[in-house]
Design a protein around this motif. Structure first.
Motif, mmCIF file in Angstrom:
data_model
loop_
_atom_site.group_PDB
_atom_site.id
_atom_site.type_symbol
_atom_site.label_atom_id
_atom_site.label_comp_id
_atom_site.label_asym_id
_atom_site.label_seq_id
_atom_site.Cartn_x
_atom_site.Cartn_y
_atom_site.Cartn_z
ATOM 1 N N SER A 1 0.712 -1.306 -0.031
ATOM 2 C CA SER A 1 -0.095 -0.134 -0.064
ATOM 3 C C SER A 1 0.885 1.230 -0.133
ATOM 4 C CB SER A 1 -0.910 -0.118 1.249
ATOM 5 O OG SER A 1 -1.768 -1.291 1.123
ATOM 6 N N GLN A 2 0.299 2.410 -0.482
ATOM 7 C CA GLN A 2 0.942 3.516 -0.591
ATOM 8 C C GLN A 2 0.042 4.460 0.333
ATOM 9 O OE1 GLN A 2 1.609 4.991 -4.533
ATOM 10 N NE2 GLN A 2 2.132 2.994 -5.275
ATOM 11 N N GLY A 3 0.814 5.369 0.903
ATOM 12 C CA GLY A 3 0.269 6.351 1.770
ATOM 13 C C GLY A 3 -0.818 7.312 1.145
ATOM 14 N N GLY A 4 -1.898 7.510 1.652
ATOM 15 C CA GLY A 4 -2.828 8.659 1.015
ATOM 16 C C GLY A 4 -2.951 9.820 1.646
ATOM 17 N N GLY B 1 -9.231 7.233 -5.873
ATOM 18 C CA GLY B 1 -8.085 6.700 -6.458
ATOM 19 C C GLY B 1 -6.905 6.964 -5.569
ATOM 20 N N ALA B 2 -7.113 7.418 -4.267
ATOM 21 C CA ALA B 2 -5.985 7.436 -3.357
ATOM 22 C C ALA B 2 -5.843 5.993 -2.954
ATOM 23 C CB ALA B 2 -6.445 8.424 -2.249
ATOM 24 N N LYS B 3 -4.491 5.948 -2.407
ATOM 25 C CA LYS B 3 -4.118 4.530 -1.793
ATOM 26 C C LYS B 3 -3.608 4.635 -0.282
ATOM 27 C CE LYS B 3 -2.787 2.801 -6.452
ATOM 28 N NZ LYS B 3 -1.869 2.095 -7.090
ATOM 29 N N PRO B 4 -4.570 4.769 0.740
ATOM 30 C CA PRO B 4 -4.326 4.866 1.978
ATOM 31 C C PRO B 4 -3.042 3.587 2.411
ATOM 32 C CG PRO B 4 -6.491 5.092 1.625
ATOM 33 C CD PRO B 4 -5.874 4.703 0.579
ATOM 34 N N GLN B 5 -2.224 3.967 3.348
ATOM 35 C CA GLN B 5 -1.405 2.709 4.005
ATOM 36 C C GLN B 5 -2.266 1.914 4.871
ATOM 37 O OE1 GLN B 5 2.024 2.636 3.941
ATOM 38 N NE2 GLN B 5 1.588 0.660 4.510
ATOM 39 N N TRP C 1 -18.260 -1.420 -1.457
ATOM 40 C CA TRP C 1 -19.212 -0.566 -1.313
ATOM 41 C C TRP C 1 -18.581 0.804 -1.018
ATOM 42 C CZ3 TRP C 1 -18.599 -4.659 1.605
ATOM 43 C CH2 TRP C 1 -17.866 -4.801 2.616
ATOM 44 N N ALA C 2 -17.254 0.830 -0.602
ATOM 45 C CA ALA C 2 -16.502 2.070 -0.103
ATOM 46 C C ALA C 2 -15.563 2.730 -0.964
ATOM 47 C CB ALA C 2 -16.288 2.139 1.174
ATOM 48 N N GLN C 3 -14.956 1.566 -1.962
ATOM 49 C CA GLN C 3 -14.029 1.910 -2.567
ATOM 50 C C GLN C 3 -13.972 3.070 -3.579
ATOM 51 O OE1 GLN C 3 -13.029 -1.978 -4.315
ATOM 52 N NE2 GLN C 3 -12.629 -2.803 -2.130
ATOM 53 N N ASP C 4 -15.062 3.540 -4.229
ATOM 54 C CA ASP C 4 -15.105 4.822 -4.910
ATOM 55 C C ASP C 4 -14.941 6.038 -4.364
ATOM 56 O OD1 ASP C 4 -17.699 4.344 -3.667
ATOM 57 O OD2 ASP C 4 -18.692 5.485 -5.532
#
Length: 337
Positions: A36-39, A112-116, A105-108
């Motif tokens: 994962s990458q920090g958002g 496009g962010a990629k939280p850790q 249900w929440a991904q949209d």
């Protein structure tokens, strides 16, 4: 049943069978997901004034200004944050089910962010500290004060309300408390009202649900566990018009579930019996003890083994409710024909 029945934690997540056993093994590390990458936390438009203060079971959390870096550690806190337009910098993935930390249900809402993504449910405090949060949400958890104390040393940490049993924070309290600390209490109340309306509409469209008894359960430790009125899964069913099985409530359990041995399997019988079975649906369908109850013989036993549906049901958030209604209500309709 393949493998073995699960521990109490497996019951918490509504997980049964080998797939969930793998989940529990993964939970032990409590570290970071290196993929994962920090958002970046992004409070939505229309935020209220600061400072804000919210009282909770361990004290009061105060923010002098809008947070720029929010870490979501409470079970389903990320859904509430995302519903408010706030993308957490880090998310504790309690269910170890999705690389992005939240369900479909929440991904949209991530835009496009990629939280850790932090492996859960155990907390790696070093990993949290590395994200340098200026707010930690921890509203739905095991209510251990020592954990909150350690998090509070890292950043202002919002816990759940007073008088709530472990993992018992309601959808309403979770959503409104998080909205309030962000200076957006009215927005949180609107989300809850919309959620309540969706449930009320489903209830009105299905009048045959009204007053019918329901038992919602899973299997663990060589026995069964039936959820009680303090659990969000039961609260969801009650909102549709069902009544949680009096046989289960009369056991007066001191937790979010009541243990039911195989010798007492008749306690699981109700007008509708719902069993969670991630990865073990076939085994539960062959469980001769479970299938001896009248609900099973009459076709009113629903064995839910779709992982996303079980997780949506268990998450019980303002974002997961529409998903659960869409997938689950038709199954109930068919079972009660």
């Amino acid at each position: 049943m393949t493998g073995h029945y699960l521990s109490r934690r497996g019951l918490l997540f509504g997980a049964v069978g080998a797939a969930a056993a793998g989940l529990l093994a993964a939970c032990g590390g409590g570290g970071e997901d290196s993929g994962s990458q920090g958002g970046t936390a992004s409070p939505g438009a229309g935020g209220g004034g600061f400072p804000t203060s919210v009282a909770h079971q361990f004290g009061t959390t105060t923010l002098a200004a809008a947070p720029k870096t929010v870490v979501s550690l409470g079970w389903a806190d990320a859904d509430a944050l995302l519903a408010l337009g706030v993308v957490p910098t880090g998310i504790l993935d309690w269910l170890q089910a999705w690389p992005v930390g939240v369900g479909p249900w929440a991904q949209d809402k991530l835009n496009g962010a990629k939280p850790q993504v932090l492996k859960g449910p155990e907390i790696n405090f070093d990993a949290v500290a590395a994200l340098r949060p200026d707010l930690v949400t921890f509203t739905k958890s095991d209510n251990v004060k020592a954990t909150w104390d350690q998090l509070e040393k890292l950043a202002p940490t919002l816990s759940g309300p007073k008088g709530t049993q472990p993992y018992g924070t309601t959808l309403k309290d979770q959503t409104v408390m998080i909205a309030e600390i962000l200076g957006r209490k009215a927005d949180g109340e609107k989300l809850v009202a919309d959620n309540d309306k969706a449930l009320a509409d489903a209830k009105a469209a299905n009048p045959t649900f009204a007053g019918k008894s329901v038992c919602v359960a899973a299997a663990f430790g060589g026995q069964y566990g039936a959820y009680t009125r303090g659990d969000g899964r039961v609260q969801f069913m009650e909102a549709l018009g069902f009544t949680n099985s009096p046989k289960i409530e009369n056991l007066k359990p001191q937790s979010f579930y009541a243990e039911v041995s195989k010798e007492r399997v008749a306690l699981l019988d109700a007008d509708l019996t719902v069993m969670f079975a991630i990865g073990a649906g076939a085994e539960l369908r062959k469980d001769t003890v479970l299938n001896s109850i009248p609900a099973a013989k009459a076709g009113r036993l629903l064995i839910i083994d779709d992982a996303d549906l079980v997780n949506a049901f268990s998450t019980n958030s303002v974002l997961s409710t529409p998903y659960t209604l869409e997938k689950f209500v038709p199954m109930v309709q068919d079972a009660l024909k």
